[in-house]
Write an enzyme that holds these catalytic residues in place. Structure first.
Site, PDB file in Angstrom:
ATOM      1  N   CYS A   2       0.273  -1.286   0.006  1.00  0.00           N
ATOM      2  CA  CYS A   2      -0.081   0.621   0.133  1.00  0.00           C
ATOM      3  C   CYS A   2       0.954   0.688  -0.188  1.00  0.00           C
ATOM      4  CB  CYS A   2      -0.872   0.081   0.895  1.00  0.00           C
ATOM      5  SG  CYS A   2      -1.798  -1.372   1.583  1.00  0.00           S
ATOM      6  N   ASN A 102      -0.743   1.600   6.757  1.00  0.00           N
ATOM      7  CA  ASN A 102       0.015   0.513   6.505  1.00  0.00           C
ATOM      8  C   ASN A 102       0.159  -0.142   7.038  1.00  0.00           C
ATOM      9  OD1 ASN A 102       0.191   1.713   3.526  1.00  0.00           O
ATOM     10  ND2 ASN A 102       1.996   1.947   2.935  1.00  0.00           N
ATOM     11  N   GLY A 103       0.585  -2.166   6.791  1.00  0.00           N
ATOM     12  CA  GLY A 103       0.539  -3.316   7.829  1.00  0.00           C
ATOM     13  C   GLY A 103       0.008  -3.700   8.213  1.00  0.00           C
ATOM     14  N   GLU A 491       4.132 -13.426 -13.427  1.00  0.00           N
ATOM     15  CA  GLU A 491       3.405 -12.529 -12.890  1.00  0.00           C
ATOM     16  C   GLU A 491       2.458 -11.509 -13.259  1.00  0.00           C
ATOM     17  OE1 GLU A 491       6.746 -11.386  -9.499  1.00  0.00           O
ATOM     18  OE2 GLU A 491       7.903 -11.186 -11.627  1.00  0.00           O
ATOM     19  N   HIS A 507      12.218 -38.472 -12.479  1.00  0.00           N
ATOM     20  CA  HIS A 507      11.103 -38.178 -11.195  1.00  0.00           C
ATOM     21  C   HIS A 507       9.279 -38.397 -11.285  1.00  0.00           C
ATOM     22  CE1 HIS A 507      15.161 -40.071 -10.236  1.00  0.00           C
ATOM     23  NE2 HIS A 507      14.972 -39.186 -10.288  1.00  0.00           N
ATOM     24  N   LYS A 607       4.963  -3.800  -5.503  1.00  0.00           N
ATOM     25  CA  LYS A 607       6.264  -4.115  -5.469  1.00  0.00           C
ATOM     26  C   LYS A 607       7.160  -4.881  -4.164  1.00  0.00           C
ATOM     27  CE  LYS A 607       9.563  -2.887  -7.337  1.00  0.00           C
ATOM     28  NZ  LYS A 607      10.601  -3.814  -8.661  1.00  0.00           N
TER      29      LYS A 607
END
Length: 612
Positions: A2, A102-103, A491, A507, A607
């Site tokens: 964010c 943020n967090g 991505e 395998h 990012k």
């Protein structure tokens, strides 16, 4: 992740906030909002699900919101679905306090239940709104906003970067930070907070980096910082030395393509100052020869593409140093009870220097007595400040979510460190040392040769973009390089893609190969080229279509078997991934372009991942 922007000054805040948020769009988000305080209208909050353009249109570019104090946010959902209500800023129940965050607040449910018992009504499903309501509760107790913030910080658990405004404080912006990046910007017409320097570089190059537990109070003319006991702190300022044009597309259709094309110069900037008179010189670090000789183990800890740098470096360092090297995902390092002691070097790789998992892993390594060396791109970032030693890549700002030039500069810097350590250990012959160093200095030119033929890769992308599942196979360094090539593709193009060690095909994985399956076969590692060829024959026999990547000296052999071949210049084997990854980056880019994807801002990705 964010994005946060805050401004207090002598200009209208809303257009500045929107501009700052636009410059952080690459971080990934699903909603956006701003809050501005004015003398006549009090707090004005506008927020919406979706792209920033929706918010800009809603506010006529910010013109509708008067006031010179405000905060803005782009949110990537963690608590609660992406919608208008869960978007930031969040406002306290009485409408006097607005907050961006943020967090993650780990004990938010406990706090929420306590406030609900006191009669507080919540509108959103977020952990962030809990902080806004808790601020109001403590502000009503003490009638001092700074004191209220201090009380809240002592109660919450988790990670945070906060931007806070209050209708009762018409000229003050408050910020706080723990385990989530936040910078202070000192401008001529006002002051800023931001989660990324790109948000404020248009307005100021004069910044300071907040440390964990600090609180800042900004006005138009001052920035005061306090520790967690509200004792004043003197902050060291830094000057951002790159130009605003570095964060603009410069005529390219996407930031990713621009950053791919910038790689030769970025590598040159990273290696040139560190090679003097035919030797690797790393004046920035303080690893003594005695310490290096006593090393019993090396860990390389990272996430995502940086982890793939670590995978390449494991092969190279063990060859050069003859010491055991273990590569561990940062998100797993703390939980695997790692065997770290004072004879352990832990290399931490992070482009942003703020990746939370990586930061936590570094702190665990330090707690166990290990020595930490950080490889980062962002000067003054949290990991750079906390590591025992730090080496910066000089990639410049990287805007596209999918890393390119940050990856290759990390790669060559790790090669430099490997040579430096090997020289101190006496574990590399002088002749080979000289050859590697000479070839490293030629990398920018050889990389430019690859980029000059990007149209060939664009053609292959047009042939293969409609595959729904693609496999990358390779051995040794080719396997490590294939992991990054596969990640780039998935991505930004959303194609299912996996990388496998070629020897593992028989395998179990070969059962996935059927008629028409696209296999990207990597055969650039010379010592194992014949083995790579045998695996090409193996998948061809089961109906696969093979796009091969090899070196110019093996092109003719590869073309006899593969359906299509990309060749790169020959360099020393340990440096070959630095050249080989470039066509894989371009292939991913052009495939995503063919599929109409949002290349610079792929869905669900950010990012810098600043939550665990």
């Amino acid at each position: 992740m964010c994005g946060i922007i805050g401004f207090v000054g002598r200009e209208q805040a809303a257009p500045i906030l929107l501009d700052g948020l636009e410059r952080m769009e690459y971080r990934g988000y699903d909603s956006a909002g701003i809050a501005v305080r004015s003398e006549t209208k009090g707090l004005q909050v506008k927020k919406t699900k979706g792209r920033l353009k929706v918010l800009a249109d809603l506010t006529h570019g910010g013109a509708d919101l008067e006031g010179t104090l405000g905060i803005g946010h782009t949110r990537w959902a963690t608590h609660g679905e992406p919608n208008d209500v869960n978007a930031h800023p969040h406002v306290s129940e009485n409408g006097r306090i607005a907050l961006v965050h943020n967090g993650i607040i780990e004990n938010y449910m406990e706090l929420k239940e306590h406030l609900q018992k006191l009669g507080v009504t919540f509108k959103s499903d977020t952990d962030s709104e809990v902080v806004a309501q808790l601020l109001e509760y403590h502000y009503n107790e003490c009638h001092n906003m700074l004191e209220a913030v201090g009380r809240v910080l002592r109660r919450i658990e988790g990670s945070y970067a906060f931007g806070i405004i209050c209708a009762d404080y018409p000229n003050a912006l408050i910020a706080a930070r723990k385990d989530s990046p936040l910078i202070l910007g000192y401008g001529r017409n006002g002051n800023f907070i931001a989660s990324d320097v790109t948000a404020v570089i248009k307005y100021t190059r004069d910044v300071a980096y907040m440390d964990d537990g600090e609180i800042a109070v900004l006005t138009a003319d001052s920035v005061d910082v306090f520790d967690d006991e509200l004792v004043p702190v003197e902050k060291k300022r830094s000057t951002v030395n790159w130009d605003v044009s570095a964060a603009e597309k410069g005529g390219y259709p996407h930031f990713m393509l621009k950053e791919v094309m910038e790689q030769p110069e970025a590598i040159r900037k990273t290696i040139s100052p560190r090679i003097k008179n035919g030797r690797v010189v790393l004046d920035e670090i303080s690893l003594t020869e005695d310490y290096v000789r006593e090393l019993s183990r090396i860990f390389i800890v990272a996430c995502g593409s940086s982890y793939h740098v670590g995978m390449v470096s494991k092969y190279n360092w063990e060859k050069l140093l003859r010491r055991p090297v273990e590569v561990v995902l940062a998100s797993e390092f703390r939980y695997c009870d790692p065997l770290v002691d004072e004879k352990t070097l832990v290399v931490i790789i992070s482009q942003s220097g703020e990746t939370l998992d990586t930061m936590a892993a570094m702190r665990e390594a330090k707690r166990l007595g290990g020595r930490t060396l950080a490889i980062v791109n962002v000067v003054g970032s949290s990991i750079a400040r906390e590591a025992d030693d730090v080496l910066y890549t000089w990639a410049g700002p990287e805007i596209a979510v999918a890393t390119t030039k940050a990856y290759t500069t990390q790669l060559v810097l790790m090669d430099l460190v490997g040579l430096y350590l090997a020289d101190r250990l006496g574990s590399v012959e002088q002749k080979e040392y000289d050859v590697i160093l000479s070839e490293m200095q030629q990398l920018p030119e050889k990389m430019q040769q690859v980029l000059c033929h990007k149209e060939n890769i664009q053609y292959f992308a047009s042939r293969y973009f409609n595959h729904d599942s693609i496999f990358f196979i390779g051995r040794n360094l080719d396997y490590a390089m294939g992991m990054e090539g596969s990640l780039k593709l998935k991505e930004i193009s959303y194609i299912h893609s996996e990388a496998y060690a070629s020897g593992e095909l028989k395998h179990g994985t070969i059962s996935l190969i059927e008629q028409g399956t696209l296999v990207v076969a990597l055969g650039s590692y010379g010592p194992l080229f014949d083995k790579a060829m045998s695996n090409v024959v193996e998948v061809k026999a089961r109906g696969a279509e093979v796009l091969a990547l090899t070196t110019e000296n093996f092109r003719e052999k590869m073309e006899k078997t593969a359906d299509a071949t990309i060749a790169v210049p020959v360099t020393h084997p340990i440096l070959q991934p630095s050249l080989g990854v470039v066509p894989l980056q371009l292939f991913a880019y052009y495939v995503a372009l063919q599929r109409g994807c949002d290349i610079d801002k792929p869905r669900n990705l950010a990012k810098s991942v600043t939550v665990e």
